[in-house]
Structures are given as C-alpha cells and as structure tokens.
Design a protein around this motif. Structure first.
Motif, PDB file in Angstrom:
ATOM      1  N   LYS B  38       0.740  -1.049  -0.075  1.00  0.00           N
ATOM      2  CA  LYS B  38       0.083   0.172   0.008  1.00  0.00           C
ATOM      3  C   LYS B  38       0.739   1.441   0.016  1.00  0.00           C
ATOM      4  CE  LYS B  38      -3.426   2.560   3.052  1.00  0.00           C
ATOM      5  NZ  LYS B  38      -4.335   2.461   4.418  1.00  0.00           N
ATOM      6  N   TYR B  64      -9.461  -6.816   5.304  1.00  0.00           N
ATOM      7  CA  TYR B  64      -8.422  -7.232   4.275  1.00  0.00           C
ATOM      8  C   TYR B  64      -8.768  -8.713   4.024  1.00  0.00           C
ATOM      9  CZ  TYR B  64      -6.025  -2.784   4.609  1.00  0.00           C
ATOM     10  OH  TYR B  64      -5.808  -1.245   4.740  1.00  0.00           O
ATOM     11  N   ILE B  79     -11.246  -5.143   0.001  1.00  0.00           N
ATOM     12  CA  ILE B  79     -11.425  -4.426   1.287  1.00  0.00           C
ATOM     13  C   ILE B  79     -12.799  -4.510   1.528  1.00  0.00           C
ATOM     14  CG2 ILE B  79     -10.824  -2.489   2.495  1.00  0.00           C
ATOM     15  CD1 ILE B  79      -8.739  -1.694   0.577  1.00  0.00           C
ATOM     16  N   SER B  82     -15.180  -0.410   3.426  1.00  0.00           N
ATOM     17  CA  SER B  82     -13.925   0.434   3.184  1.00  0.00           C
ATOM     18  C   SER B  82     -14.118   1.648   4.034  1.00  0.00           C
ATOM     19  CB  SER B  82     -13.917   0.730   1.578  1.00  0.00           C
ATOM     20  OG  SER B  82     -15.034   1.375   1.024  1.00  0.00           O
ATOM     21  N   GLN B  83     -13.010   2.291   4.336  1.00  0.00           N
ATOM     22  CA  GLN B  83     -12.727   3.648   5.036  1.00  0.00           C
ATOM     23  C   GLN B  83     -11.979   4.675   4.121  1.00  0.00           C
ATOM     24  OE1 GLN B  83     -11.330   2.378   8.639  1.00  0.00           O
ATOM     25  NE2 GLN B  83     -12.976   1.179   9.315  1.00  0.00           N
ATOM     26  N   ASP B  86      -8.595   4.080   3.667  1.00  0.00           N
ATOM     27  CA  ASP B  86      -7.923   3.133   2.742  1.00  0.00           C
ATOM     28  C   ASP B  86      -7.534   3.615   1.462  1.00  0.00           C
ATOM     29  OD1 ASP B  86     -10.485   0.810   3.994  1.00  0.00           O
ATOM     30  OD2 ASP B  86      -8.441   1.072   4.685  1.00  0.00           O
ATOM     31  N   TYR B  90      -2.467   0.841  -4.506  1.00  0.00           N
ATOM     32  CA  TYR B  90      -2.267  -0.541  -4.057  1.00  0.00           C
ATOM     33  C   TYR B  90      -1.363  -1.034  -5.258  1.00  0.00           C
ATOM     34  CZ  TYR B  90      -5.209   0.228  -0.150  1.00  0.00           C
ATOM     35  OH  TYR B  90      -5.874   0.605   1.141  1.00  0.00           O
TER      36      TYR B  90
END
Lengths: 114, 117
Positions: B38, B64, B79, B82-83, B86, B90
C-alpha cells in the motif's frame, strides 16, 4: 533504527549532468534494489543486488549504473541525465535475496531533469 | 518473463462499500511469491501480505482479504467496509528466481483507490 536511508530527498539536474543517488541500510540486509516510480507505470525495477559484489539488471536498467562494494550501500549512478529519467526513485532491501521476505523501502528521492 | 497486470487504474467507492482490486500475474517458475503493498498519500510503501506459490489458502486480516487462484494466475485483494483511510495506491508484486539463484521482485502499475466519505 534508521532502516533504509536515501539521500538526497529532492534533486534537480540539468540534462547531461551526472548524479549518484545514495542508499544505505543498517539492517545487514543482503538484498538491495532500486525502483523508479512514474505515474501510471507503478514501480519498475532498475537494478538489484543479492549481496556485496553481485548486481544484476532489472526491467529498466539503461542509463543507470550500480555497484555493491559493501553490504550497507547500494548507490545508483546516472551518468548523463536525461529528462526521461525524471521520476521518484525508491531503494529497498530485505534480509536475503534467496528467500522472499517483504522489502523495506526508503522514503524515496524525487529527481527532476530539466 | 514475469509480468504483473493491475488492469484497474483507479477505483472510486463510497465509504462502507466493499471493493476488490485485481491482480493477474505471469511467470514460468513453479516457485514464486506474490505480495501486496500500500502506498498512502504520504508516499511510503507499506507491506500488506506475502503468499508463496504452494499456498493457495485465502487469507483474511481484519477488513482485508486475499484470494489466490493459481488456475487463473490471480491474486485479488478485497477490502470490506472500506474507510477513507484506505485511500491509497495499491501495488501487487511478483518475485521469481533469477539465474543467480536469488529472487527479484517486480511490481504492477498499481490501482489508485479513492474512498469517499
């Protein structure tokens, strides 16, 4: 622990100038590598080394030289900088080149060639 | 020759949605390793997971999860819920043996994920 240290963090060069990007790690890692990161291209492997005295080419080696005289240091040399070498350069290391633990990355060097 | 393809350049989702990032790889080796990293907006590269070619078990770590399928040469990353944190780029990566006996790692082009509040 310092981890992987890259210097300088930023550099501006003129076309044709030479430059060495420094990379040092204090973790006694055998494996070190250099990547360049360009928008839309991800990280592309330039050169890597599985130990002192052993280096090999990656995906985009042209225009770059490396040497590995000590375990700690893996400098990347641009012999005659070109605008196409404008990029962010990352150095990485891991304990050995013969297993696959994840790499530790430096913070990057942002290089601009005018 | 090894190759990693992340066909999704950018993905945008709303917070709490699930999102899957695709990774397809090519290798001639039977022994290889796959990784996900990430890269948040701050720029550093953060290791997420490693999987070797002999272990096809899926893995879950909190929100994850990873799905490794050798039959389709894919190593997809999901994911859940998701937030905003995030939001990042990636990268999927592949390590395979070189003629020196060591492993070298190449990366895909990355997928930029935007998670909107």
């Amino acid at each position: 622990n310092a981890g992987v240290t890259q210097t300088p963090k930023f550099q501006v060069l003129k076309t044709g100038q030479s430059m060495t990007l420094q990379c040092a790690q204090d973790m006694n890692h055998e494996y070190m590598s250099w990547y360049r990161q360009d928008p839309g291209m991800g990280l592309r492997l330039i050169h890597y080394s599985v130990g002192a005295g052993i280096t090999d080419q990656g995906e985009v080696p042209n225009g770059y030289n490396v040497s590995r005289s000590t375990t700690e240091d893996f400098p990347l040399r641009l012999l005659s900088a070109a605008p196409s070498q404008t990029s962010v350069y990352f150095c990485a290391s891991r304990p050995t080149g013969f297993t696959n633990q994840p790499q530790h990355f430096g913070d990057g060097t942002r290089l601009s060639i005018l | 020759a090894q190759k990693v393809t992340q066909a999704q350049t950018e993905i945008s989702v709303v917070e709490k949605e699930d999102v899957t990032l695709d990774c397809v790889y090519e290798t001639r080796d039977t022994t290889y390793y796959l990784f996900w990293y990430k890269q948040p907006p701050s720029g550093e590269l953060v290791f997420l997971i490693r999987r070797n070619s002999f272990d096809e078990q899926n893995e879950i770590s909190g929100r994850y999860s990873w799905n490794f399928q050798k039959s389709t040469s894919s190593f997809n990353f999901t994911i859940t819920a998701s937030q905003v944190v995030d939001s990042a780029v990636y990268f999927c990566a592949l390590s395979e043996k070189t003629y020196t006996g060591g492993f070298k790692t190449i990366f895909g082009a990355g997928t930029r994920l935007f998670v909107k509040a």
